[in-house]
Design an enzyme around this catalytic site. Structure first.
Site, PDB file in Angstrom:
ATOM      1  N   HIS A 149      -4.226   1.661   7.427  1.00  7.17           N
ATOM      2  CA  HIS A 149      -2.832   1.971   7.073  1.00  7.17           C
ATOM      3  C   HIS A 149      -2.135   2.469   8.336  1.00  7.17           C
ATOM      4  CE1 HIS A 149      -4.324   2.955   2.770  1.00  7.17           C
ATOM      5  NE2 HIS A 149      -3.688   1.798   2.739  1.00  7.17           N
ATOM      6  N   CYS A 189      -2.805  11.296   4.004  1.00  6.02           N
ATOM      7  CA  CYS A 189      -3.139  10.403   2.874  1.00  6.02           C
ATOM      8  C   CYS A 189      -3.012  11.128   1.550  1.00  6.02           C
ATOM      9  CB  CYS A 189      -4.583   9.921   2.963  1.00  6.02           C
ATOM     10  SG  CYS A 189      -4.995   9.116   4.489  1.00  6.02           S
ATOM     11  N   GLU A 225       0.828  -1.222   0.000  1.00  8.30           N
ATOM     12  CA  GLU A 225       0.000   0.000   0.000  1.00  8.30           C
ATOM     13  C   GLU A 225       0.854   1.261   0.000  1.00  8.30           C
ATOM     14  OE1 GLU A 225      -3.808   0.144   0.573  1.00  8.30           O
ATOM     15  OE2 GLU A 225      -3.805  -1.919  -0.145  1.00  8.30           O
TER      16      GLU A 225
HETATM   17  O1  SUG Z   1      -7.717   2.993   0.480  1.00  5.48           O
HETATM   18  N1  SUG Z   1     -10.483   5.135   0.716  1.00  5.48           N
HETATM   19  C1  SUG Z   1      -9.042   4.961   0.727  1.00  5.48           C
HETATM   20  C2  SUG Z   1      -8.432   5.918   1.702  1.00  5.48           C
HETATM   21  C3  SUG Z   1      -6.940   5.920   1.624  1.00  5.48           C
HETATM   22  C4  SUG Z   1      -6.311   6.687   2.722  1.00  5.48           C
HETATM   23  N2  SUG Z   1      -4.904   6.661   2.586  1.00  5.48           N
HETATM   24  C5  SUG Z   1      -4.009   6.631   3.601  1.00  5.48           C
HETATM   25  N3  SUG Z   1      -4.361   6.295   4.815  1.00  5.48           N
HETATM   26  N4  SUG Z   1      -2.795   6.843   3.315  1.00  5.48           N
HETATM   27  C6  SUG Z   1      -8.652   3.526   1.089  1.00  5.48           C
HETATM   28  O2  SUG Z   1      -9.270   2.975   2.005  1.00  5.48           O
HETATM   29  C7  SUG Z   1     -12.744   4.823  -0.135  1.00  5.48           C
HETATM   30  C8  SUG Z   1     -13.411   4.909  -1.486  1.00  5.48           C
HETATM   31  C9  SUG Z   1     -14.906   4.815  -1.400  1.00  5.48           C
HETATM   32  O3  SUG Z   1     -15.430   4.181  -0.496  1.00  5.48           O
HETATM   33  O4  SUG Z   1     -15.585   5.406  -2.294  1.00  5.48           O
HETATM   34  C10 SUG Z   1     -11.245   4.579  -0.232  1.00  5.48           C
HETATM   35  O5  SUG Z   1     -10.790   3.918  -1.128  1.00  5.48           O
END
Ligand code: SUG
Length: 443
Positions: free
Chosen positions: A248, A365, A175
């Site tokens: 994460h 993020c 990730e």
């Molecule tokens: O991968 N949300 C992302 C958020 C990523 C956050 N990144 C870090 N923590 N670095 C994920 O969970 C949600 C999309 C939706 O539900 O429409 C989403 O993919």
């Protein structure tokens, strides 16, 4: 030893930003599934955060969003005909796929790649490995386009090395930078890589939610970047944290220079992680600040995204924490800021990012950290650096091309595809990146 700065490359929110409820184990994504989003506000909120830091003298750049909906993935899944036909078919036969291929999740560029600073690598170059984001379909389709964007922004050559993604299977689920921290005396000095994984063969797994990063993946990235094994620490995330919504590590810990700020329940074995970091850092003193669960509960940390803040070294030497506005609503968290002040954080700024936060994406993020020496900085595509003029142009661009409401049913609208392509073609010109999108015919 070269002098270097840390630049933040923020992902621009794409025009199809919506609440798909796609990320299992990400509590905000589940909680807001099906709500109407506002892509225009989301993009402007992201830009305002970038401007806030640029105005404070931080090196700030933008990364363009990927093209969505991703028709190439739909064609791979058996939908055929012209673009409008493909969209109509998928909307009828498999609407859940339409949301996935339309996700604007590429905005969270902390998951775009793992980046290693040239001071840490065997060949003295900056290394990038795009993340395969193997755990969920809507993110697993990002990397081919992400790789193309990264190559356009950091041209391969004397300074930048781009690796291919790790094998796309659960054993190497990766990730990116969201599970990687760098500890060092100052940005230009050699650093220690803290690679945090959720799963390894034989270790305890979370009971409820997926562990998205494997130890095998982290080790492979460290190897291909040419990092010294004695300067890498591999740490298991606490399975209970994952089950509480810490999908994460950057939801529960953040590092900058020699300061590591982390929650008591971030790691499976904290004493072992700290001892390993101290060993790896040698003469450089580790400042480890553990936030006790008694002061900020795991649930409060996840709800407020306190740790998903940007911890930054100010040009004048002080440290600054840029938190999500949501933290202000949490009394536990706000009370704790005094402790953080005592721990050496001089200043707190807040950014309103609610559109992204509702999908589980906070300040950290939205950005990819890249440590750059002067010659490396000069090799970056020049058009991506955010100054007042680019900020104004990007705000105009968003106002011109973005809708102010989007629901899942809008995703089948062929006009949205046209609007998106028009917007992205204009953006690639605006950033001087050439034909980075497949629909422009260059891919
Ligand atoms: O991968 N949300 C992302 C958020 C990523 C956050 N990144 C870090 N923590 N670095 C994920 O969970 C949600 C999309 C939706 O539900 O429409 C989403 O993919």
């Amino acid at each position: 030893m070269k002098a270097a700065i840390e630049a933040n490359f923020d992902g621009l929110v794409g025009p199809t930003h919506h609440y798909g409820g796609l990320a299992y184990g990400n509590l905000a994504s589940a909680a807001h599934a099906g709500q109407v989003s506002n892509p225009r506000a989301a993009a402007l909120q992201g830009l305002a955060k970038m401007k806030l830091l640029a105005d404070r003298g931080f090196a700030q750049a933008v990364l363009p969003p990927l093209e969505r909906p991703d028709l190439r993935s739909l064609r791979r899944l058996g939908f055929g005909g012209g673009d409008a036909q493909v969209l109509a078919q998928v909307a009828r036969q498999a609407p859940h796929l339409l949301s996935r291929v339309s996700s604007a999740a590429s905005m969270w560029v902390a998951n775009a790649a793992t980046v290693s600073a040239s001071a840490d690598t065997a060949d003295g170059k900056l290394h990038f490995t795009p993340a395969n984001l193997n755990t969920s379909f809507h993110r697993a389709i990002e990397h081919p386009d992400t790789a193309r964007v990264l190559r356009a922004v950091f041209p391969p050559g004397p300074h930048f090395v781009h690796h291919t993604v790790l094998p796309e299977c659960p054993a190497f689920a990766d990730e990116g930078a969201a599970n990687h921290g760098r500890l060092c005396a100052h940005h230009g000095a050699p650093g220690v890589g803290l690679f945090v994984f959720g799963r390894e063969a034989g270790a305890a797994l979370p009971a409820r939610y997926p562990a998205r990063q494997t130890r095998e993946a982290s080790e492979a990235v460290a190897r291909q970047h040419g990092l010294m094994p004695e300067r890498c620490v591999f740490a298991q995330q606490h399975p209970a944290a994952i089950d509480a919504g810490v999908f994460h590590n950057d939801v529960i810990a953040v590092a900058n220079e020699n300061l590591l700020l982390f929650h008591e329940q971030a790691f499976a074995d904290t004493p072992q992680v700290l001892a390993a970091l101290r060993r790896a850092m040698g003469e450089t003193r580790l400042r480890a600040h553990q936030v006790p669960a008694a002061a900020v509960s795991l649930n409060a940390a996840v709800a407020s995204y306190l740790f998903n803040s940007q911890l930054l070294s100010r040009p004048d030497g002080g440290m600054l924490l840029l938190l999500p506005e949501d933290c202000r609503e949490n009394a536990e968290v706000m009370r704790y800021l005094d402790e953080l002040h005592a721990a050496g954080i001089d200043e707190f700024l807040f950014a309103e990012l609610r559109q992204s936060m509702r999908n589980g994406g906070g300040p950290a993020c939205l950005r990819l950290r890249v440590v750059l020496a002067a010659d490396e900085r000069a090799a970056v595509a020049p058009g991506v650096w955010l100054d007042d003029a680019l900020y104004a142009r990007l705000c105009d661009w968003v106002q011109t091309h973005y809708r102010d409401r989007l629901s899942e049913s809008d995703l089948a609208d062929p006009a949205l595809l046209d609007e998106t392509r028009t917007a992205l073609a204009a953006l690639s010109r605006l950033l001087g990146l050439g034909e980075i999108y497949a629909f422009q015919g260059a891919a």
